[in-house]
Design a protein around this motif. Sequence first.
Motif, PDB file in Angstrom:
ATOM      1  N   PRO A 151       0.817  -1.223   0.000  1.00 19.21           N
ATOM      2  CA  PRO A 151       0.000   0.000   0.000  1.00 19.21           C
ATOM      3  C   PRO A 151       0.849   1.270   0.000  1.00 19.21           C
ATOM      4  O   PRO A 151       0.494   2.246  -0.659  1.00 19.21           O
TER       5      PRO A 151
ATOM      6  N   VAL B  43       2.145   1.886  -3.456  1.00 12.17           N
ATOM      7  CA  VAL B  43       1.083   2.376  -4.333  1.00 12.17           C
ATOM      8  C   VAL B  43       0.770   3.838  -4.029  1.00 12.17           C
ATOM      9  O   VAL B  43       0.588   4.648  -4.937  1.00 12.17           O
TER      10      VAL B  43
ATOM     11  N   PHE C  17      -3.344  10.233 -14.632  1.00 10.93           N
ATOM     12  CA  PHE C  17      -1.948   9.897 -14.360  1.00 10.93           C
ATOM     13  C   PHE C  17      -1.795   9.283 -12.965  1.00 10.93           C
ATOM     14  O   PHE C  17      -1.009   8.353 -12.771  1.00 10.93           O
TER      15      PHE C  17
ATOM     16  N   ILE D 166      -4.018   7.532 -11.298  1.00 14.31           N
ATOM     17  CA  ILE D 166      -4.503   6.155 -11.328  1.00 14.31           C
ATOM     18  C   ILE D 166      -3.515   5.268 -12.081  1.00 14.31           C
ATOM     19  O   ILE D 166      -3.199   4.154 -11.650  1.00 14.31           O
ATOM     20  N   LEU D 167      -3.025   5.769 -13.196  1.00 16.99           N
ATOM     21  CA  LEU D 167      -2.126   4.959 -14.023  1.00 16.99           C
ATOM     22  C   LEU D 167      -0.893   4.550 -13.230  1.00 16.99           C
ATOM     23  O   LEU D 167      -0.537   3.370 -13.169  1.00 16.99           O
TER      24      LEU D 167
ATOM     25  N   ALA E 285      -0.395   4.588  -9.956  1.00 22.63           N
ATOM     26  CA  ALA E 285      -0.710   3.766  -8.788  1.00 22.63           C
ATOM     27  C   ALA E 285      -1.013   2.323  -9.213  1.00 22.63           C
ATOM     28  O   ALA E 285      -0.577   1.375  -8.563  1.00 22.63           O
ATOM     29  N   ALA E 286      -1.742   2.159 -10.323  1.00 24.91           N
ATOM     30  CA  ALA E 286      -2.101   0.805 -10.763  1.00 24.91           C
ATOM     31  C   ALA E 286      -0.864   0.052 -11.245  1.00 24.91           C
ATOM     32  O   ALA E 286      -0.694  -1.136 -10.953  1.00 24.91           O
ATOM     33  N   LEU E 287       0.017   0.749 -11.970  1.00 29.41           N
ATOM     34  CA  LEU E 287       1.255   0.092 -12.407  1.00 29.41           C
ATOM     35  C   LEU E 287       2.059  -0.341 -11.187  1.00 29.41           C
ATOM     36  O   LEU E 287       2.605  -1.447 -11.140  1.00 29.41           O
TER      37      LEU E 287
ATOM     38  N   ALA F 201       0.863  -1.037  -8.212  1.00 26.92           N
ATOM     39  CA  ALA F 201       0.192  -2.137  -7.517  1.00 26.92           C
ATOM     40  C   ALA F 201       0.524  -3.465  -8.186  1.00 26.92           C
ATOM     41  O   ALA F 201       0.865  -4.442  -7.514  1.00 26.92           O
ATOM     42  N   ALA F 202       0.449  -3.516  -9.517  1.00 32.35           N
ATOM     43  CA  ALA F 202       0.678  -4.782 -10.219  1.00 32.35           C
ATOM     44  C   ALA F 202       2.158  -5.152 -10.191  1.00 32.35           C
ATOM     45  O   ALA F 202       2.528  -6.255  -9.765  1.00 32.35           O
TER      46      ALA F 202
END
Lengths: 459, 182
Positions: free
Chosen positions: B61, B64, B109, B111-112, B114-116, B118-119
């Motif tokens: 977390p 992220v 940006f 979200i992008l 943070a999602a990258l 996270a994965a």
Amino acid sequence: MESDPLERGAEISQPRVIEPGYTISTVTDKISSIVLGQRTRPGWFLGFGASFLLLLILLYAVTVLFAIGVGIWGVNIPVGWGFAIVNFIWWIGIGHAGTLISAILLLLHQKWRTSINRTAEAMTIFAVLCAGMFPVLHLGRPWLAYWLFPYPNTMWYWPQFRSPLVWDVFAVSTYLTVSLLFWFVGLIPDLATLRDRARTRAKQIVYGFLAMGWRGSAVHWKRYEMASLLLAGLATPLVISVHTVVSFDFAIAILPGWHTTIFPPYFVAGAIYSGFAMVLCLAIPLRKFYGLEDFITMRHLDNMGKIMLATGLIVAYGYMMEAFMAFYGADIYERYVTLNRMVGPYAAVYWSLIALNIVIPQALWSRRVRTSVGALFAVALIVNCGMWLERFVIVVISLHRDFMPSIWLMYAPTRWDWMTLLGSIGLFLTLLFLFIRYLPMISIFEMRSLVTETEGERT
Amino acid sequence: MPDVMATKRIYGLVAEFESPDQLLSAARRTREAGYRSVDAFSPMPIEGLAEAVGFHSTRLPLVVLLAGMFGAGGGFFLQWYANVVSFPLNVGGKPFNSWPAFVPITFEFTILCAALAAAFGMLALNGLPTPYHPLFNVPRFVMATRGRFFLCIKARDKKFHVDASRQFLESLMPFGVYEAEL
């Protein structure tokens, strides 16, 4: 496993999420055998072949488009946004249900989503691919599409960041990236299952490569679940932002019929509405064809029918408010656009939209319709057509008569427009057929959790 | 039979169980017996299993959050730099730094990134991709992705001893105990 009468009594109120009698291993075997089975079913070849033919039509239409230009389409001034933009919004809206099912329902602990989320996520990705294609084809010089991105160039020139069309580029590309990540992360444990179950060397290598050495360690699972939760939390506002930005393409323009504040919420509701319709259109034949009635049960179909009904009512409210505000407000142009929709030259399209999108789906109030597979499929198909018409009404009818009567013009699609639309459906279905053949269409590891949980409930 | 040479070539001992509950209690008892380098493997996530093998919280977390903040800052900076510094662009007399118009792209940006994070953060913290792992040498281990549950005591554990540890694992009533060769 025999169920005792007492249990059966409890089930009458609500059908199960998964039929009884499955264990962790049998669930694994049943789903993975669809992918690993050596024999490809003739029905698959039939479906894939038909889809591929449609895809070839797309390739033909696009080749001619690249050779000659957008002049082969029906677009002209004042209707500069024809089928391409209608199709763009239609496809991207369809994609939204996938994210809703996989992200929002995950956050809300809706366990029934488990057996449909994988297919719905795949649907999202393929729909976004279809959607993303259209604005690029519409550019006129598609080979310069990279101009939309901020990149260092000799002129030190940048995209117009104050334009919703540029916001769209970022929203859609982010949406595609995040959907892909979410989908792939969800696939990793199942790819490991396929790696371990595969018999042929080639499959072991390919699935093994994709599974990246997943072993199912408790520590890995912990981080994995955290990552899924975070991705769901990020995808939820994202999916709402994407269709909001799409609606800004219209709402920020001053054109009557577009310039309204109700667009963002009503676009998002419409997107979810059409998306669930598409999920039903896919899930109903799939469960029948692959014998997955035990996993995708009547409970799922019923729930999706209910969500369609709810979002459909929000959409109906949107239509109503649009018409109401036109007459409540003092803008004569706005009023004219609304009247022009209802009694103008495209009135038939408008009233078909009302019939397909608002009137017929009211049948979903009936439990009999929601629990009848055929009726549900028919309603879902009708809603898909209705939502396409909605975008046609918004884009074309608003544009064809704007402020100056001297430039009023009728819009008619050409056969190239139709071929591109049909072809995009071909692209979507082709990808979908490849997906169901080569990847597990139901999340295996989540089904295992579901099996253990429902076992616990029964004892 | 196992001499000093053999012990060194072993990654650990693996016990196979038939149900998640058996694995969970076995993992707890292994920790209680004083083993620290323990890992458990299951075909689906099991509540409390990570804690049972001594793993309590993940930094994911935080990663992220930082990536999201970087995305927000970077996304806004990109637009501000382009429209104020690099190429001041007057659109309809609006200020160069017309920040409300920059919000949607800043959001995307955020979200992008943070999602990258996270994965890829999840994969990196998990040490994936791992093309080779000694556990894959255990033939029964393929069942870990299908319907069986495994517990591994790693050889690097201070308390690890091939015979004693095997005896301990046997006492947990597993389906079988196997050696994972390096």
